[in-house]
Design a protein around this motif. Structure first.
Motif, short mmCIF file in Angstrom:
data_model
loop_
_atom_site.label_atom_id
_atom_site.label_comp_id
_atom_site.label_asym_id
_atom_site.label_seq_id
_atom_site.Cartn_x
_atom_site.Cartn_y
_atom_site.Cartn_z
N ASP A 90 -66.02 -40.51 -116.71
CA ASP A 90 -67.20 -41.35 -116.96
C ASP A 90 -66.79 -42.65 -117.65
OD1 ASP A 90 -68.80 -39.36 -115.90
OD2 ASP A 90 -69.41 -38.57 -117.85
N LEU A 91 -65.90 -42.55 -118.63
CA LEU A 91 -65.47 -43.73 -119.37
C LEU A 91 -64.62 -44.65 -118.50
CD1 LEU A 91 -64.56 -42.11 -122.81
CD2 LEU A 91 -66.62 -43.40 -122.23
N LEU A 92 -63.83 -44.06 -117.62
CA LEU A 92 -63.02 -44.87 -116.71
C LEU A 92 -63.92 -45.69 -115.79
CD1 LEU A 92 -60.50 -45.87 -115.34
CD2 LEU A 92 -60.37 -43.70 -114.09
N VAL A 93 -64.95 -45.05 -115.23
CA VAL A 93 -65.88 -45.77 -114.36
C VAL A 93 -66.57 -46.89 -115.14
CG1 VAL A 93 -68.02 -45.57 -113.01
CG2 VAL A 93 -66.22 -43.83 -112.79
N ARG A 94 -66.95 -46.60 -116.37
CA ARG A 94 -67.58 -47.63 -117.20
C ARG A 94 -66.65 -48.82 -117.38
NH1 ARG A 94 -71.30 -47.61 -121.80
NH2 ARG A 94 -70.68 -49.20 -123.31
N ALA A 95 -65.37 -48.55 -117.66
CA ALA A 95 -64.40 -49.63 -117.85
C ALA A 95 -64.20 -50.42 -116.57
CB ALA A 95 -63.07 -49.04 -118.33
N LEU A 96 -64.13 -49.74 -115.42
CA LEU A 96 -63.91 -50.42 -114.14
C LEU A 96 -65.13 -51.22 -113.71
CD1 LEU A 96 -61.96 -47.64 -112.20
CD2 LEU A 96 -61.04 -49.78 -113.10
N GLU A 97 -66.32 -50.74 -114.05
CA GLU A 97 -67.52 -51.51 -113.73
C GLU A 97 -67.56 -52.81 -114.53
OE1 GLU A 97 -70.58 -47.91 -112.39
OE2 GLU A 97 -70.64 -48.69 -114.44
N GLU A 98 -67.03 -52.76 -115.76
CA GLU A 98 -67.00 -53.96 -116.59
C GLU A 98 -65.93 -54.94 -116.13
OE1 GLU A 98 -66.33 -52.42 -120.48
OE2 GLU A 98 -68.38 -51.63 -120.74
N MET B 123 -54.30 -45.98 -105.46
CA MET B 123 -55.37 -46.43 -104.56
C MET B 123 -55.43 -47.95 -104.50
SD MET B 123 -58.51 -43.72 -104.99
CE MET B 123 -58.61 -43.75 -106.78
N ALA B 124 -55.24 -48.61 -105.66
CA ALA B 124 -55.31 -50.07 -105.68
C ALA B 124 -54.16 -50.69 -104.91
CB ALA B 124 -55.30 -50.56 -107.13
N ALA B 125 -53.01 -50.03 -104.88
CA ALA B 125 -51.84 -50.58 -104.20
C ALA B 125 -51.87 -50.34 -102.69
CB ALA B 125 -50.57 -49.98 -104.79
N SER B 126 -52.68 -49.39 -102.25
CA SER B 126 -52.70 -49.05 -100.83
C SER B 126 -53.51 -50.06 -100.03
CB SER B 126 -53.31 -47.65 -100.65
OG SER B 126 -54.72 -47.71 -100.79
N VAL C 169 -62.60 -32.77 -110.93
CA VAL C 169 -62.03 -33.68 -111.94
C VAL C 169 -63.10 -34.40 -112.74
CG1 VAL C 169 -59.91 -33.99 -110.64
CG2 VAL C 169 -61.80 -35.61 -110.31
N ARG C 170 -64.38 -34.05 -112.52
CA ARG C 170 -65.43 -34.72 -113.29
C ARG C 170 -65.25 -34.41 -114.77
NH1 ARG C 170 -67.67 -30.33 -110.67
NH2 ARG C 170 -69.00 -28.91 -111.89
N SER C 171 -65.47 -35.41 -115.61
CA SER C 171 -65.22 -35.26 -117.05
C SER C 171 -65.74 -36.49 -117.76
CB SER C 171 -63.72 -35.11 -117.33
OG SER C 171 -63.02 -36.29 -116.96
N VAL D 154 -62.18 -48.80 -104.73
CA VAL D 154 -61.54 -47.94 -105.72
C VAL D 154 -62.55 -47.52 -106.80
CG1 VAL D 154 -59.74 -47.80 -107.48
CG2 VAL D 154 -59.27 -48.96 -105.31
N VAL D 155 -63.32 -48.47 -107.28
CA VAL D 155 -64.30 -48.16 -108.33
C VAL D 155 -65.32 -47.16 -107.82
CG1 VAL D 155 -66.05 -49.11 -109.88
CG2 VAL D 155 -63.99 -50.44 -109.38
N GLY D 156 -65.82 -47.37 -106.60
CA GLY D 156 -66.79 -46.44 -106.02
C GLY D 156 -66.23 -45.05 -105.83
N THR D 157 -64.92 -44.99 -105.53
CA THR D 157 -64.28 -43.68 -105.37
C THR D 157 -64.30 -42.91 -106.67
OG1 THR D 157 -62.85 -44.51 -103.60
CG2 THR D 157 -62.14 -42.52 -104.74
N PHE D 158 -63.87 -43.57 -107.76
CA PHE D 158 -63.91 -42.89 -109.06
C PHE D 158 -65.34 -42.50 -109.42
CE2 PHE D 158 -59.68 -44.85 -109.95
CZ PHE D 158 -59.02 -43.70 -110.36
N ASP D 159 -66.30 -43.37 -109.14
CA ASP D 159 -67.69 -43.08 -109.45
C ASP D 159 -68.17 -41.85 -108.68
OD1 ASP D 159 -70.20 -43.41 -110.61
OD2 ASP D 159 -70.88 -44.82 -109.09
N SER D 160 -67.75 -41.72 -107.42
CA SER D 160 -68.19 -40.58 -106.61
C SER D 160 -67.64 -39.27 -107.13
CB SER D 160 -67.74 -40.77 -105.15
OG SER D 160 -66.34 -40.56 -105.01
#
Length: 299
Positions: free
Chosen positions: A216-224, A188-191, A210-212, A197-203
Protein backbone atom coordinates in the motif's frame (compact mmCIF):
# COMPACT_ATOMS: atom_id res chain seq x y z
CA UNK A 1 -9.92 0.69 30.25
CA UNK A 2 -7.87 1.54 33.33
CA UNK A 3 -6.42 5.04 33.10
CA UNK A 4 -2.71 5.35 33.87
CA UNK A 5 -0.19 8.10 34.37
CA UNK A 6 2.94 7.81 32.24
CA UNK A 7 6.16 9.74 31.84
CA UNK A 8 7.26 9.72 28.20
CA UNK A 9 10.80 10.74 27.29
CA UNK A 10 11.39 11.57 23.62
CA UNK A 11 8.59 13.32 21.73
CA UNK A 12 9.83 13.01 18.15
CA UNK A 13 7.94 11.50 15.22
CA UNK A 14 7.19 8.28 17.10
CA UNK A 15 7.08 9.46 20.70
CA UNK A 16 4.98 12.53 19.97
CA UNK A 17 2.35 10.51 18.13
CA UNK A 18 2.36 7.87 20.85
CA UNK A 19 1.74 10.55 23.49
CA UNK A 20 -1.15 11.92 21.46
CA UNK A 21 -2.74 8.47 21.04
CA UNK A 22 -2.41 7.71 24.75
CA UNK A 23 -4.06 11.01 25.67
CA UNK A 24 -6.85 10.34 23.21
CA UNK A 25 -7.40 7.00 24.99
CA UNK A 26 -7.73 8.71 28.37
CA UNK A 27 -4.25 8.30 29.85
CA UNK A 28 -2.25 11.09 31.47
CA UNK A 29 1.09 11.66 29.75
CA UNK A 30 3.83 13.86 31.17
CA UNK A 31 6.27 14.39 28.33
CA UNK A 32 9.92 15.41 28.27
CA UNK A 33 11.99 16.25 25.21
CA UNK A 34 15.13 18.27 24.57
CA UNK A 35 13.00 20.61 22.44
CA UNK A 36 11.30 23.21 24.67
CA UNK A 37 8.39 23.49 22.24
CA UNK A 38 7.25 19.91 22.76
CA UNK A 39 7.80 19.10 26.41
CA UNK A 40 5.58 19.40 29.48
CA UNK A 41 8.51 19.53 31.91
CA UNK A 42 11.98 21.02 31.64
CA UNK A 43 14.03 18.15 33.11
CA UNK A 44 13.95 14.48 34.01
CA UNK A 45 13.93 15.44 37.67
CA UNK A 46 10.78 17.50 37.14
CA UNK A 47 9.19 14.64 35.21
CA UNK A 48 9.83 12.21 38.07
CA UNK A 49 8.45 14.72 40.58
CA UNK A 50 5.23 15.02 38.55
CA UNK A 51 4.57 11.27 38.60
CA UNK A 52 2.84 9.42 41.41
CA UNK A 53 4.54 6.29 42.82
CA UNK A 54 4.95 3.64 41.60
CA UNK A 55 6.06 5.56 38.53
CA UNK A 56 6.08 4.29 34.95
CA UNK A 57 8.48 5.98 32.53
CA UNK A 58 8.66 5.13 28.81
CA UNK A 59 11.80 5.97 26.80
CA UNK A 60 11.63 6.81 23.08
CA UNK A 61 15.16 8.08 22.49
CA UNK A 62 17.87 6.86 20.08
CA UNK A 63 19.47 3.53 20.93
CA UNK A 64 22.99 3.33 22.29
CA UNK A 65 24.51 6.22 24.21
CA UNK A 66 21.39 8.40 24.48
CA UNK A 67 19.35 5.52 25.93
CA UNK A 68 22.13 4.40 28.26
CA UNK A 69 22.70 7.93 29.55
CA UNK A 70 18.99 8.55 30.09
CA UNK A 71 18.58 5.29 32.01
CA UNK A 72 21.61 6.14 34.15
CA UNK A 73 20.13 9.53 35.03
CA UNK A 74 16.72 8.03 35.78
CA UNK A 75 18.28 5.39 38.00
CA UNK A 76 19.37 8.19 40.35
CA UNK A 77 15.90 9.78 40.36
CA UNK A 78 13.47 6.86 40.51
CA UNK A 79 12.58 4.78 43.56
CA UNK A 80 12.27 1.03 44.19
CA UNK A 81 9.12 -0.31 42.55
CA UNK A 82 9.19 2.20 39.69
CA UNK A 83 9.19 0.86 36.12
CA UNK A 84 11.20 1.87 33.05
CA UNK A 85 9.92 0.80 29.62
CA UNK A 86 12.58 1.07 26.90
CA UNK A 87 10.57 1.61 23.70
CA UNK A 88 13.37 2.53 21.33
CA UNK A 89 15.37 0.10 19.24
CA UNK A 90 17.96 -1.00 21.77
CA UNK A 91 19.99 -4.13 21.22
CA UNK A 92 18.54 -6.95 23.31
CA UNK A 93 21.95 -7.51 24.92
CA UNK A 94 21.85 -3.94 26.23
CA UNK A 95 18.37 -4.57 27.68
CA UNK A 96 19.70 -7.36 29.85
CA UNK A 97 22.53 -5.18 31.12
CA UNK A 98 20.17 -2.29 31.88
CA UNK A 99 17.74 -4.59 33.68
CA UNK A 100 20.49 -6.05 35.86
CA UNK A 101 21.83 -2.63 36.82
CA UNK A 102 18.37 -1.28 37.64
CA UNK A 103 17.37 -4.40 39.56
CA UNK A 104 20.16 -3.69 42.05
CA UNK A 105 18.26 -0.50 42.91
CA UNK A 106 14.83 -2.15 42.94
CA UNK A 107 13.77 -0.48 39.68
CA UNK A 108 11.86 -2.66 37.23
CA UNK A 109 12.59 -2.84 33.49
CA UNK A 110 10.59 -3.84 30.39
CA UNK A 111 11.72 -3.63 26.77
CA UNK A 112 9.13 -2.85 24.10
CA UNK A 113 9.75 -3.05 20.37
CA UNK A 114 7.39 -0.62 18.62
CA UNK A 115 6.36 -0.74 14.96
CA UNK A 116 3.93 1.49 13.10
CA UNK A 117 5.91 4.51 12.02
CA UNK A 118 4.26 7.86 11.60
CA UNK A 119 0.88 6.15 10.99
CA UNK A 120 0.71 4.63 14.47
CA UNK A 121 -1.36 7.39 16.03
CA UNK A 122 -4.18 6.68 13.60
CA UNK A 123 -3.83 2.94 13.07
CA UNK A 124 -2.24 1.76 16.30
CA UNK A 125 1.20 0.29 16.87
CA UNK A 126 2.59 -3.21 16.94
CA UNK A 127 4.03 -3.70 20.44
CA UNK A 128 6.47 -6.54 21.21
CA UNK A 129 7.30 -6.76 24.92
CA UNK A 130 9.97 -8.46 26.99
CA UNK A 131 10.05 -8.60 30.78
CA UNK A 132 8.73 -10.24 33.93
CA UNK A 133 5.04 -11.12 33.80
CA UNK A 134 4.11 -8.88 36.74
CA UNK A 135 5.94 -5.88 35.26
CA UNK A 136 4.31 -6.34 31.87
CA UNK A 137 0.90 -6.71 33.49
CA UNK A 138 1.41 -3.42 35.32
CA UNK A 139 1.84 -1.57 32.02
CA UNK A 140 -0.78 -3.53 30.06
CA UNK A 141 -3.31 -0.64 29.93
CA UNK A 142 -0.67 1.44 28.14
CA UNK A 143 0.05 -1.35 25.65
CA UNK A 144 -3.69 -1.83 25.07
CA UNK A 145 -4.11 1.87 24.27
CA UNK A 146 -1.21 1.94 21.82
CA UNK A 147 -2.08 -1.21 19.87
CA UNK A 148 -4.81 -1.30 17.17
CA UNK A 149 -8.42 -1.07 18.28
CA UNK A 150 -9.02 -4.54 16.79
CA UNK A 151 -7.19 -6.02 19.77
CA UNK A 152 -4.25 -7.41 17.79
CA UNK A 153 -0.71 -6.17 17.38
CA UNK A 154 0.59 -7.18 20.83
CA UNK A 155 2.80 -9.95 22.18
CA UNK A 156 4.58 -10.58 25.45
CA UNK A 157 7.43 -12.40 23.74
CA UNK A 158 9.41 -13.51 26.78
CA UNK A 159 11.79 -12.23 29.43
CA UNK A 160 13.86 -9.05 29.31
CA UNK A 161 15.36 -8.63 25.85
CA UNK A 162 12.73 -10.71 24.04
CA UNK A 163 10.73 -7.67 22.94
CA UNK A 164 13.66 -6.04 21.19
CA UNK A 165 14.88 -9.39 19.85
CA UNK A 166 11.62 -10.06 18.00
CA UNK A 167 11.46 -6.42 16.85
CA UNK A 168 14.98 -6.90 15.48
CA UNK A 169 13.84 -9.97 13.55
CA UNK A 170 10.71 -8.10 12.41
CA UNK A 171 12.90 -5.37 10.94
CA UNK A 172 15.15 -7.92 9.27
CA UNK A 173 12.09 -9.46 7.58
CA UNK A 174 11.01 -5.96 6.59
CA UNK A 175 14.38 -5.45 4.87
CA UNK A 176 13.79 -8.55 2.75
CA UNK A 177 10.21 -7.63 1.82
CA UNK A 178 11.17 -4.10 0.83
CA UNK A 179 14.09 -5.34 -1.26
CA UNK A 180 11.84 -7.81 -3.12
CA UNK A 181 9.34 -5.08 -4.01
CA UNK A 182 12.22 -2.84 -5.06
CA UNK A 183 13.76 -5.41 -7.37
CA UNK A 184 10.38 -6.17 -8.90
CA UNK A 185 9.89 -2.49 -9.63
CA UNK A 186 13.29 -2.17 -11.28
CA UNK A 187 12.71 -5.26 -13.43
CA UNK A 188 9.31 -4.11 -14.70
CA UNK A 189 10.53 -0.55 -15.28
CA UNK A 190 13.55 -1.79 -17.25
CA UNK A 191 11.53 -4.12 -19.48
CA UNK A 192 9.86 -3.22 -22.77
CA UNK A 193 6.90 -5.42 -21.82
CA UNK A 194 5.10 -3.57 -19.00
CA UNK A 195 3.42 -0.26 -19.83
CA UNK A 196 1.83 0.42 -16.44
CA UNK A 197 4.17 -0.36 -13.57
CA UNK A 198 2.27 1.71 -11.01
CA UNK A 199 -1.05 0.16 -12.03
CA UNK A 200 0.47 -3.30 -11.72
CA UNK A 201 1.52 -2.71 -8.13
CA UNK A 202 -1.88 -1.18 -7.40
CA UNK A 203 -3.65 -4.26 -8.80
CA UNK A 204 -1.68 -6.48 -6.44
CA UNK A 205 -3.24 -4.77 -3.41
CA UNK A 206 -6.40 -6.89 -3.70
CA UNK A 207 -6.67 -10.65 -3.99
CA UNK A 208 -2.96 -11.49 -4.29
CA UNK A 209 -0.61 -13.24 -1.90
CA UNK A 210 1.75 -10.23 -1.78
CA UNK A 211 -0.86 -7.71 -0.61
CA UNK A 212 0.39 -5.89 2.48
CA UNK A 213 0.74 -2.50 4.14
CA UNK A 214 4.20 -2.16 2.58
CA UNK A 215 2.62 -2.64 -0.84
CA UNK A 216 0.00 0.00 0.00
CA UNK A 217 2.79 2.41 0.91
CA UNK A 218 4.71 1.61 -2.26
CA UNK A 219 1.68 2.42 -4.40
CA UNK A 220 1.23 5.66 -2.46
CA UNK A 221 4.86 6.61 -3.13
CA UNK A 222 4.61 5.73 -6.85
CA UNK A 223 1.39 7.70 -7.26
CA UNK A 224 3.18 10.73 -5.82
CA UNK A 225 6.26 10.27 -8.05
CA UNK A 226 5.81 7.44 -10.62
CA UNK A 227 9.46 7.42 -11.71
CA UNK A 228 10.81 8.38 -8.26
CA UNK A 229 12.75 11.23 -9.80
CA UNK A 230 12.72 13.22 -6.58
CA UNK A 231 14.27 10.48 -4.44
CA UNK A 232 17.89 9.41 -4.19
CA UNK A 233 18.60 5.70 -4.50
CA UNK A 234 20.14 5.66 -1.02
CA UNK A 235 18.76 3.68 1.91
CA UNK A 236 20.19 3.89 5.41
CA UNK A 237 20.20 0.83 7.67
CA UNK A 238 18.89 1.45 11.15
CA UNK A 239 21.02 -1.11 12.98
CA UNK A 240 18.48 -3.86 13.52
CA UNK A 241 19.30 -5.40 10.14
CA UNK A 242 22.94 -5.77 11.15
CA UNK A 243 21.96 -7.19 14.54
CA UNK A 244 19.61 -9.70 12.88
CA UNK A 245 22.36 -10.95 10.60
CA UNK A 246 24.77 -11.16 13.54
CA UNK A 247 22.20 -13.10 15.58
CA UNK A 248 21.75 -15.49 12.66
CA UNK A 249 25.50 -16.07 12.64
CA UNK A 250 25.57 -16.51 16.43
CA UNK A 251 22.80 -19.12 16.30
CA UNK A 252 23.98 -20.78 13.04
CA UNK A 253 20.65 -19.99 11.38
CA UNK A 254 20.79 -19.40 7.59
CA UNK A 255 19.29 -16.00 6.71
CA UNK A 256 20.32 -15.37 3.08
CA UNK A 257 17.41 -13.07 2.16
CA UNK A 258 17.81 -10.73 5.12
CA UNK A 259 21.60 -10.72 4.70
CA UNK A 260 21.35 -9.92 0.99
CA UNK A 261 18.85 -7.12 1.69
CA UNK A 262 21.24 -5.59 4.22
CA UNK A 263 24.12 -5.72 1.76
CA UNK A 264 21.90 -4.17 -0.92
CA UNK A 265 21.49 -1.15 1.34
CA UNK A 266 25.24 -0.90 1.58
CA UNK A 267 25.39 -1.03 -2.22
CA UNK A 268 22.87 1.82 -2.40
CA UNK A 269 25.52 4.16 -1.07
CA UNK A 270 27.55 3.66 -4.22
CA UNK A 271 24.97 4.01 -7.03
CA UNK A 272 21.63 5.79 -7.43
CA UNK A 273 19.80 2.58 -8.36
CA UNK A 274 16.06 2.38 -9.17
CA UNK A 275 15.60 -0.45 -6.66
CA UNK A 276 17.09 1.62 -3.87
CA UNK A 277 14.81 4.51 -4.81
CA UNK A 278 11.87 2.19 -4.01
CA UNK A 279 13.38 1.22 -0.64
CA UNK A 280 14.06 4.88 0.15
CA UNK A 281 10.52 5.83 -0.90
CA UNK A 282 9.02 3.12 1.33
CA UNK A 283 11.05 4.25 4.33
CA UNK A 284 9.88 7.80 3.68
CA UNK A 285 6.25 6.67 3.58
CA UNK A 286 6.14 4.78 6.87
CA UNK A 287 8.78 6.59 8.88
CA UNK A 288 9.19 10.05 7.47
CA UNK A 289 12.82 9.40 6.51
CA UNK A 290 12.84 11.80 3.57
CA UNK A 291 15.81 11.31 1.26
CA UNK A 292 15.37 13.79 -1.58
CA UNK A 293 17.73 14.97 -4.25
CA UNK A 294 19.96 17.89 -3.38
CA UNK A 295 21.03 20.60 -5.82
CA UNK A 296 24.32 18.85 -6.45
CA UNK A 297 22.86 15.41 -7.16
CA UNK A 298 22.81 14.09 -10.73
CA UNK A 299 19.46 14.16 -12.54
Amino acid sequence: MTSMQLGLIGLGKMGGNMAARLREKGHEVVGYDRSPDQRDVASLAELVDRLAAPRTVWLMVPAGGPTTNTIAELSELLAPGDLIIEGGNSHYVDDRRHADELSAKGIRYVDAGVSGGVWGRQNGYGIMVGGAAEDVAHAKPIFDALTPDSGGGYVHAGGVGAGHFVKMVHNGIEYGMMQAFAEGYELMAASDVVDDVVGTFDSWREGTVVRSWLLDLLVRALEEDPELKGIRGYAQDSGEGRWTVQAAVDHAVPAPVITAALFARFASRQDDSPAMKVVAALRNQFGGHAVTKSAGDPA
